[in-house]
Design a protein around this motif. Structure first.
Motif, PDB file in Angstrom:
ATOM      1  N   SER A 240       0.860  -1.183   0.000  1.00 41.01           N
ATOM      2  CA  SER A 240       0.000   0.000   0.000  1.00 41.01           C
ATOM      3  C   SER A 240       0.896   1.232   0.000  1.00 41.01           C
ATOM      4  CB  SER A 240      -0.929   0.012   1.213  1.00 41.01           C
ATOM      5  OG  SER A 240      -0.176   0.085   2.392  1.00 41.01           O
ATOM      6  N   VAL A 241       0.299   2.393  -0.067  1.00 38.69           N
ATOM      7  CA  VAL A 241       1.049   3.641  -0.163  1.00 38.69           C
ATOM      8  C   VAL A 241       1.756   3.919   1.150  1.00 38.69           C
ATOM      9  CG1 VAL A 241       0.845   6.106  -0.603  1.00 38.69           C
ATOM     10  CG2 VAL A 241      -0.589   4.522  -1.842  1.00 38.69           C
ATOM     11  N   GLU A 242       3.032   4.257   1.062  1.00 35.34           N
ATOM     12  CA  GLU A 242       3.811   4.580   2.253  1.00 35.34           C
ATOM     13  C   GLU A 242       3.447   5.985   2.724  1.00 35.34           C
ATOM     14  OE1 GLU A 242       8.566   4.716   3.451  1.00 35.34           O
ATOM     15  OE2 GLU A 242       7.946   3.877   1.534  1.00 35.34           O
ATOM     16  N   ARG A 243       3.389   6.156   4.044  1.00 35.20           N
ATOM     17  CA  ARG A 243       2.965   7.454   4.563  1.00 35.20           C
ATOM     18  C   ARG A 243       4.064   8.501   4.405  1.00 35.20           C
ATOM     19  NH1 ARG A 243       4.248   9.845   9.140  1.00 35.20           N
ATOM     20  NH2 ARG A 243       5.728   8.876  10.567  1.00 35.20           N
ATOM     21  N   LYS A 244       3.641   9.762   4.349  1.00 32.76           N
ATOM     22  CA  LYS A 244       4.574  10.875   4.250  1.00 32.76           C
ATOM     23  C   LYS A 244       5.195  11.146   5.617  1.00 32.76           C
ATOM     24  CE  LYS A 244       4.769  15.791   3.242  1.00 32.76           C
ATOM     25  NZ  LYS A 244       5.616  16.009   4.407  1.00 32.76           N
ATOM     26  N   LYS A 245       6.513  11.379   5.621  1.00 35.96           N
ATOM     27  CA  LYS A 245       7.220  11.639   6.875  1.00 35.96           C
ATOM     28  C   LYS A 245       7.470  13.139   7.052  1.00 35.96           C
ATOM     29  CE  LYS A 245       8.211   7.161   6.393  1.00 35.96           C
ATOM     30  NZ  LYS A 245       7.880   6.424   5.193  1.00 35.96           N
ATOM     31  N   TYR A 246       7.588  13.539   8.325  1.00 38.64           N
ATOM     32  CA  TYR A 246       7.872  14.923   8.659  1.00 38.64           C
ATOM     33  C   TYR A 246       9.275  15.280   8.166  1.00 38.64           C
ATOM     34  CZ  TYR A 246       9.031  18.986  11.462  1.00 38.64           C
ATOM     35  OH  TYR A 246       9.425  20.237  11.864  1.00 38.64           O
ATOM     36  N   GLY A 247       9.421  16.482   7.588  1.00 39.93           N
ATOM     37  CA  GLY A 247      10.719  16.933   7.096  1.00 39.93           C
ATOM     38  C   GLY A 247      11.036  16.445   5.699  1.00 39.93           C
ATOM     39  N   HIS A 248      10.087  15.737   5.061  1.00 42.74           N
ATOM     40  CA  HIS A 248      10.272  15.260   3.700  1.00 42.74           C
ATOM     41  C   HIS A 248       9.156  15.809   2.829  1.00 42.74           C
ATOM     42  CE1 HIS A 248      13.436  12.162   4.356  1.00 42.74           C
ATOM     43  NE2 HIS A 248      12.940  12.189   5.586  1.00 42.74           N
ATOM     44  N   ARG A 249       9.469  15.897   1.512  1.00 44.31           N
ATOM     45  CA  ARG A 249       8.469  16.393   0.589  1.00 44.31           C
ATOM     46  C   ARG A 249       7.414  15.326   0.296  1.00 44.31           C
ATOM     47  NH1 ARG A 249      10.570  18.716  -4.969  1.00 44.31           N
ATOM     48  NH2 ARG A 249       9.240  17.134  -5.851  1.00 44.31           N
ATOM     49  N   LYS A 250       7.873  14.085   0.174  1.00 45.13           N
ATOM     50  CA  LYS A 250       6.980  12.945  -0.020  1.00 45.13           C
ATOM     51  C   LYS A 250       7.358  11.892   1.009  1.00 45.13           C
ATOM     52  CE  LYS A 250       6.042  11.855  -4.347  1.00 45.13           C
ATOM     53  NZ  LYS A 250       6.275  11.485  -5.742  1.00 45.13           N
ATOM     54  N   ALA A 251       7.071  10.623   0.757  1.00 42.06           N
ATOM     55  CA  ALA A 251       7.384   9.589   1.738  1.00 42.06           C
ATOM     56  C   ALA A 251       8.897   9.468   1.955  1.00 42.06           C
ATOM     57  CB  ALA A 251       6.813   8.254   1.289  1.00 42.06           C
ATOM     58  N   ARG A 252       9.662   9.510   0.874  1.00 40.28           N
ATOM     59  CA  ARG A 252      11.123   9.396   0.986  1.00 40.28           C
ATOM     60  C   ARG A 252      11.876  10.558   0.381  1.00 40.28           C
ATOM     61  NH1 ARG A 252      12.716   3.112   0.788  1.00 40.28           N
ATOM     62  NH2 ARG A 252      10.949   2.377   1.991  1.00 40.28           N
ATOM     63  N   ARG A 253      11.237  11.324  -0.471  1.00 40.98           N
ATOM     64  CA  ARG A 253      11.884  12.436  -1.158  1.00 40.98           C
ATOM     65  C   ARG A 253      12.087  13.587  -0.194  1.00 40.98           C
ATOM     66  NH1 ARG A 253      14.058  16.028  -3.995  1.00 40.98           N
ATOM     67  NH2 ARG A 253      13.270  16.929  -5.921  1.00 40.98           N
ATOM     68  N   SER A 254      13.328  14.064  -0.090  1.00 42.17           N
ATOM     69  CA  SER A 254      13.632  15.201   0.783  1.00 42.17           C
ATOM     70  C   SER A 254      13.423  16.510   0.036  1.00 42.17           C
ATOM     71  CB  SER A 254      15.080  15.128   1.267  1.00 42.17           C
ATOM     72  OG  SER A 254      15.280  13.991   2.054  1.00 42.17           O
ATOM     73  N   PHE A 255      13.402  17.594   0.801  1.00 46.11           N
ATOM     74  CA  PHE A 255      13.342  18.907   0.184  1.00 46.11           C
ATOM     75  C   PHE A 255      14.661  19.184  -0.520  1.00 46.11           C
ATOM     76  CE2 PHE A 255      10.199  19.399   3.641  1.00 46.11           C
ATOM     77  CZ  PHE A 255       9.120  19.784   2.860  1.00 46.11           C
ATOM     78  N   GLN A 256      14.647  20.035  -1.541  1.00 47.69           N
ATOM     79  CA  GLN A 256      15.869  20.344  -2.285  1.00 47.69           C
ATOM     80  C   GLN A 256      16.783  21.218  -1.435  1.00 47.69           C
ATOM     81  OE1 GLN A 256      15.099  21.857  -6.159  1.00 47.69           O
ATOM     82  NE2 GLN A 256      17.251  21.904  -6.750  1.00 47.69           N
ATOM     83  N   PHE A 257      18.039  20.822  -1.359  1.00 45.98           N
ATOM     84  CA  PHE A 257      19.022  21.571  -0.576  1.00 45.98           C
ATOM     85  C   PHE A 257      19.437  22.823  -1.331  1.00 45.98           C
ATOM     86  CE2 PHE A 257      23.521  22.452   0.367  1.00 45.98           C
ATOM     87  CZ  PHE A 257      23.390  22.762   1.712  1.00 45.98           C
ATOM     88  N   SER A 258      19.486  23.946  -0.605  1.00 45.86           N
ATOM     89  CA  SER A 258      19.919  25.205  -1.196  1.00 45.86           C
ATOM     90  C   SER A 258      21.120  25.724  -0.414  1.00 45.86           C
ATOM     91  CB  SER A 258      18.779  26.223  -1.139  1.00 45.86           C
ATOM     92  OG  SER A 258      19.243  27.470  -1.593  1.00 45.86           O
ATOM     93  N   LYS A 259      22.257  25.870  -1.105  1.00 43.23           N
ATOM     94  CA  LYS A 259      23.471  26.324  -0.436  1.00 43.23           C
ATOM     95  C   LYS A 259      23.393  27.820  -0.130  1.00 43.23           C
ATOM     96  CE  LYS A 259      28.371  25.334  -0.631  1.00 43.23           C
ATOM     97  NZ  LYS A 259      29.424  24.711  -1.420  1.00 43.23           N
ATOM     98  N   ARG A 260      22.739  28.583  -0.996  1.00 42.93           N
ATOM     99  CA  ARG A 260      22.631  30.025  -0.803  1.00 42.93           C
ATOM    100  C   ARG A 260      21.189  30.455  -0.710  1.00 42.93           C
ATOM    101  NH1 ARG A 260      26.195  28.817  -4.445  1.00 42.93           N
ATOM    102  NH2 ARG A 260      28.354  29.143  -3.867  1.00 42.93           N
TER     103      ARG A 260
END
Length: 137
Positions: A117-137
């Motif tokens: 079944s669909v994996e739940r979305k985690k806190y601090g992530h955009r989707k279940a496993r996808r993280s937010f895009q890192f921005s150096k500046r």
């Protein structure tokens, strides 16, 4: 309501099938091959060709495509989950008619519930496993 919706299912076998968030209540009896889904014929309810061909798979495996009538009440999830739930329920009901079908249905993996079944979305992530895009500046 037309003639198809008033089929008699008094001496039928009942089984419940599940897949993802879908639950299918299936009544199966000896008949002529009519399949009703929520009061409609299966080709009215499901529009995609792979869904329609997938629904008759258990009957093709046992070589009896026009021997049983099916009435199904399905709810929850999308169409592919509903098809999976119906396949599971139809296979379980066929086993109640004749347990000799079990080796063929089991070989095609139609008797076991697909627990994915669909994996739940985690806190601090955009989707279940996808993280937010890192921005150096």
């Amino acid at each position: 309501m037309n003639q198809i919706e008033k089929l008699d299912f008094k001496d039928s076998k009942y089984a419940t099938g599940r897949r993802k968030k879908s639950i299918a209540k299936v009544w199966l009896k000896k008949g002529t091959g009519k399949i009703l889904v929520n009061g409609k014929t299966y080709d009215e309810y499901f529009k995609r060709v792979d869904h329609i061909s997938g629904l008759i798979k258990p009957f093709e495996v046992i070589n009896q495509t026009t021997s049983y009538d099916v009435r199904c009440s399905v709810k929850g999830g999308g169409h592919s989950g509903q098809i999976g739930a119906m396949l599971h329920g139809i296979s379980k009901a066929l086993l109640q008619f004749d347990s000799a079908f079990k080796p063929e249905l089991k070989k095609q993996k139609l008797t076991t519930r697909d627990s994915r079944s669909v994996e739940r979305k985690k806190y601090g992530h955009r989707k279940a496993r996808r993280s937010f895009q890192f921005s150096k500046r």
